[in-house]
Motif scaffolding. Structure first.
Motif, mmCIF file in Angstrom:
data_model
loop_
_atom_site.group_PDB
_atom_site.id
_atom_site.type_symbol
_atom_site.label_atom_id
_atom_site.label_comp_id
_atom_site.label_asym_id
_atom_site.label_seq_id
_atom_site.Cartn_x
_atom_site.Cartn_y
_atom_site.Cartn_z
ATOM 1 N N PHE A 156 42.672 38.253 48.047
ATOM 2 C CA PHE A 156 41.564 38.889 48.767
ATOM 3 C C PHE A 156 40.426 37.895 48.983
ATOM 4 O O PHE A 156 39.859 37.794 50.080
ATOM 5 C CB PHE A 156 41.080 40.095 47.978
ATOM 6 C CG PHE A 156 39.851 40.749 48.545
ATOM 7 C CD1 PHE A 156 39.897 41.416 49.765
ATOM 8 C CD2 PHE A 156 38.645 40.691 47.858
ATOM 9 C CE1 PHE A 156 38.755 42.018 50.294
ATOM 10 C CE2 PHE A 156 37.504 41.289 48.375
ATOM 11 C CZ PHE A 156 37.553 41.958 49.595
ATOM 12 N N TYR A 157 40.101 37.124 47.933
ATOM 13 C CA TYR A 157 39.026 36.138 48.069
ATOM 14 C C TYR A 157 39.399 35.066 49.095
ATOM 15 O O TYR A 157 38.542 34.576 49.837
ATOM 16 C CB TYR A 157 38.723 35.490 46.718
ATOM 17 C CG TYR A 157 38.141 36.446 45.704
ATOM 18 C CD1 TYR A 157 37.154 37.351 46.061
ATOM 19 C CD2 TYR A 157 38.576 36.439 44.382
ATOM 20 C CE1 TYR A 157 36.616 38.231 45.133
ATOM 21 C CE2 TYR A 157 38.049 37.309 43.447
ATOM 22 C CZ TYR A 157 37.074 38.213 43.825
ATOM 23 O OH TYR A 157 36.553 39.086 42.914
ATOM 24 N N GLY A 158 40.681 34.705 49.131
ATOM 25 C CA GLY A 158 41.122 33.748 50.139
ATOM 26 C C GLY A 158 40.959 34.287 51.548
ATOM 27 O O GLY A 158 40.531 33.566 52.463
ATOM 28 N N GLN A 159 41.267 35.560 51.720
ATOM 29 C CA GLN A 159 41.102 36.177 53.037
ATOM 30 C C GLN A 159 39.637 36.264 53.432
ATOM 31 O O GLN A 159 39.294 36.132 54.616
ATOM 32 C CB GLN A 159 41.743 37.561 53.045
ATOM 33 C CG GLN A 159 43.276 37.511 52.989
ATOM 34 C CD GLN A 159 43.899 38.891 52.942
ATOM 35 O OE1 GLN A 159 43.832 39.588 51.926
ATOM 36 N NE2 GLN A 159 44.504 39.302 54.056
ATOM 37 N N LEU A 160 38.754 36.472 52.429
ATOM 38 C CA LEU A 160 37.321 36.480 52.732
ATOM 39 C C LEU A 160 36.852 35.122 53.248
ATOM 40 O O LEU A 160 35.857 35.042 53.983
ATOM 41 C CB LEU A 160 36.528 36.855 51.472
ATOM 42 C CG LEU A 160 36.576 38.317 51.023
ATOM 43 C CD1 LEU A 160 35.759 38.509 49.759
ATOM 44 C CD2 LEU A 160 36.072 39.251 52.120
ATOM 45 N N GLN A 161 37.557 34.064 52.869
ATOM 46 C CA GLN A 161 37.222 32.726 53.364
ATOM 47 C C GLN A 161 37.752 32.487 54.779
ATOM 48 O O GLN A 161 37.483 31.447 55.367
ATOM 49 C CB GLN A 161 37.790 31.656 52.431
ATOM 50 C CG GLN A 161 37.099 31.572 51.092
ATOM 51 C CD GLN A 161 37.562 30.374 50.274
ATOM 52 O OE1 GLN A 161 38.092 29.403 50.804
ATOM 53 N NE2 GLN A 161 37.360 30.443 48.960
ATOM 54 N N GLY A 162 38.522 33.442 55.288
ATOM 55 C CA GLY A 162 39.046 33.303 56.644
ATOM 56 C C GLY A 162 40.524 32.988 56.713
ATOM 57 O O GLY A 162 41.067 32.788 57.805
ATOM 58 N N LYS A 191 46.806 36.379 55.610
ATOM 59 C CA LYS A 191 47.411 36.886 54.377
ATOM 60 C C LYS A 191 48.414 35.889 53.780
ATOM 61 O O LYS A 191 48.397 35.613 52.584
ATOM 62 C CB LYS A 191 48.112 38.217 54.665
ATOM 63 C CG LYS A 191 48.791 38.869 53.455
ATOM 64 C CD LYS A 191 47.798 39.323 52.423
ATOM 65 C CE LYS A 191 48.459 40.078 51.273
ATOM 66 N NZ LYS A 191 48.982 41.381 51.660
ATOM 67 N N ALA A 192 49.288 35.337 54.606
ATOM 68 C CA ALA A 192 50.306 34.419 54.096
ATOM 69 C C ALA A 192 49.680 33.169 53.497
ATOM 70 O O ALA A 192 50.089 32.700 52.419
ATOM 71 C CB ALA A 192 51.276 34.040 55.214
ATOM 72 N N THR A 193 48.667 32.627 54.167
ATOM 73 C CA THR A 193 47.994 31.433 53.665
ATOM 74 C C THR A 193 47.260 31.737 52.366
ATOM 75 O O THR A 193 47.283 30.942 51.423
ATOM 76 C CB THR A 193 46.999 30.892 54.707
ATOM 77 O OG1 THR A 193 47.703 30.574 55.912
ATOM 78 C CG2 THR A 193 46.299 29.651 54.187
ATOM 79 N N ALA A 194 46.620 32.899 52.303
ATOM 80 C CA ALA A 194 45.882 33.282 51.094
ATOM 81 C C ALA A 194 46.817 33.450 49.898
ATOM 82 O O ALA A 194 46.486 33.063 48.780
ATOM 83 C CB ALA A 194 45.098 34.562 51.341
ATOM 84 N N VAL A 195 48.007 34.017 50.138
ATOM 85 C CA VAL A 195 48.983 34.176 49.058
ATOM 86 C C VAL A 195 49.458 32.812 48.568
ATOM 87 O O VAL A 195 49.539 32.558 47.354
ATOM 88 C CB VAL A 195 50.187 35.023 49.526
ATOM 89 C CG1 VAL A 195 51.315 34.969 48.494
ATOM 90 C CG2 VAL A 195 49.761 36.469 49.758
ATOM 91 N N ALA A 196 49.761 31.919 49.501
ATOM 92 C CA ALA A 196 50.216 30.580 49.130
ATOM 93 C C ALA A 196 49.127 29.830 48.377
ATOM 94 O O ALA A 196 49.398 29.114 47.395
ATOM 95 C CB ALA A 196 50.627 29.806 50.385
ATOM 96 N N VAL A 243 46.512 27.575 43.310
ATOM 97 C CA VAL A 243 45.410 27.407 42.369
ATOM 98 C C VAL A 243 45.763 27.950 40.982
ATOM 99 O O VAL A 243 45.306 27.418 39.969
ATOM 100 C CB VAL A 243 44.107 28.043 42.895
ATOM 101 C CG1 VAL A 243 43.639 27.332 44.150
ATOM 102 C CG2 VAL A 243 44.252 29.543 43.131
ATOM 103 N N LEU A 244 46.586 28.987 40.922
ATOM 104 C CA LEU A 244 47.015 29.482 39.610
ATOM 105 C C LEU A 244 47.915 28.461 38.918
ATOM 106 O O LEU A 244 47.868 28.320 37.684
ATOM 107 C CB LEU A 244 47.736 30.825 39.746
ATOM 108 C CG LEU A 244 46.837 32.026 40.036
ATOM 109 C CD1 LEU A 244 47.673 33.288 40.236
ATOM 110 C CD2 LEU A 244 45.841 32.244 38.891
#
Length: 303
Positions: free
Chosen positions: A98-104, A107-112, A117-118
């Motif tokens: 969700f935080y990745g999506q807030l950065q723009g 969904k696929a990029t945010a999941v990757a 980062v984990l």
């Protein structure tokens, strides 16, 4: 190296209370930067200005040549506040995505990016877990992972190891050390010994004023710090001052001695010194090359 932060006459007040007084400093990309100072020194206020949460009253500050909070810094600057919290109702993977999506990110990029980062903080196997099943140290590492989303160039960390046990604190330090080639970290902490291990530059604030900006001298030439168990200081000074190559010996604090020497005349003074300690029957607690960051800062601040 390129300049990433430039501050000129930076000042901030809250009502009649001036928190920052005409700060001037320049930060280059590279090794982590330590932000040190007692409570109330202005560290959090400075971080808030860098993040764009607060605006200075006077002076100018730029990050990568732009004003803090500007759209051009989106994705380039990130921050981890000391009291960062995770939502107990969602998995950490869901939250970071969700935080990745807030950065723009889509969904696929945010999941990757979440998986990336984990993995950096050694928590890839916990992506489906909720924060409630994680230890305090693990939650702190997830928060650091959040700050690394999008591969920012400048990462501001406020007390990243506060409240952690030694093992988790070490893991956090290792994470930062491993990523210094990818981002510049600015770390606010009261743990001066931790910052000495991590940082190349230190900003020391006191009462809202920049008292010092200096490089961290690790392994400085011609200086030994010796800490003994109970010993006769006068006798120790007399013996050490007679060693070949020693220029001076100071007894700054009880059982602590600063030895200045000529490295060309006594390149192995540390080894010779151990022999002297053994011959005299003196037990030592520590013997280190160079001045500690604590000594560097407060010798100047008090002198």
């Amino acid at each position: 190296m390129s300049t990433i932060i430039q501050a000129q006459q930076l000042s901030k007040s809250f009502g009649r209370h001036q928190v920052l007084h005409s700060l001037n400093f320049s930060i280059e990309a590279g090794e982590p930067i330590a932000l040190i100072g007692p409570n109330g020194a202005g560290k959090t206020t400075l971080f808030s200005i860098l993040c764009g949460f607060l605006k200075q009253d006077h002076g100018n500050i730029e990050i990568f040549g732009q004003k803090p909070g500007s759209e051009g810094l989106s994705g380039r600057v990130s921050a981890l506040p000391q009291d960062a919290m995770l939502d107990p109702n969602f998995s950490i993977g869901t939250q970071l995505t969700f935080y990745g999506q807030l950065q723009g990110m889509n969904k696929a990029t945010a999941v990757a990016e979440t998986r990336r980062v984990l993995a950096l903080v050694d928590l890839a196997d916990y992506i489906s877990q909720k924060a409630t099943v994680l230890s305090h140290g693990m939650r702190k590492r997830v928060a650091i992972a959040q700050a690394l989303l999008g591969q920012p160039e400048l990462v501001l960390l406020d007390e990243p190891t506060a409240g952690l046990d030694p093992v988790n604190a070490l893991q956090v330090r290792q994470i930062i050390a491993n990523l210094t080639s990818e981002a510049t970290f600015m770390i606010s902490s009261h743990n001066i010994f931790e910052l000495e291990r991590l940082c190349g530059t230190v900003l020391y604030l006191e009462h809202g004023k920049l008292v010092q900006q200096r490089s961290v001298q690790q392994g400085a030439i011609g200086y030994l710090s010796l800490q003994l168990e109970n010993a006769d200081a006068a006798l120790v000074l007399n013996v050490l001052r007679q060693l070949p190559g020693v220029n001076s010996v100071e007894n700054a604090q009880k059982n602590e001695f600063a030895i200045h020497y000529d490295r060309e005349l006594a390149p192995d003074l540390d080894i010779s010194l151990i022999g002297v300690l053994r011959a005299q029957g003196w037990q030592y607690r520590s013997l280190t090359q160079g001045r500690t960051l604590e000594q560097q800062l407060f010798a100047v601040a008090n002198g």
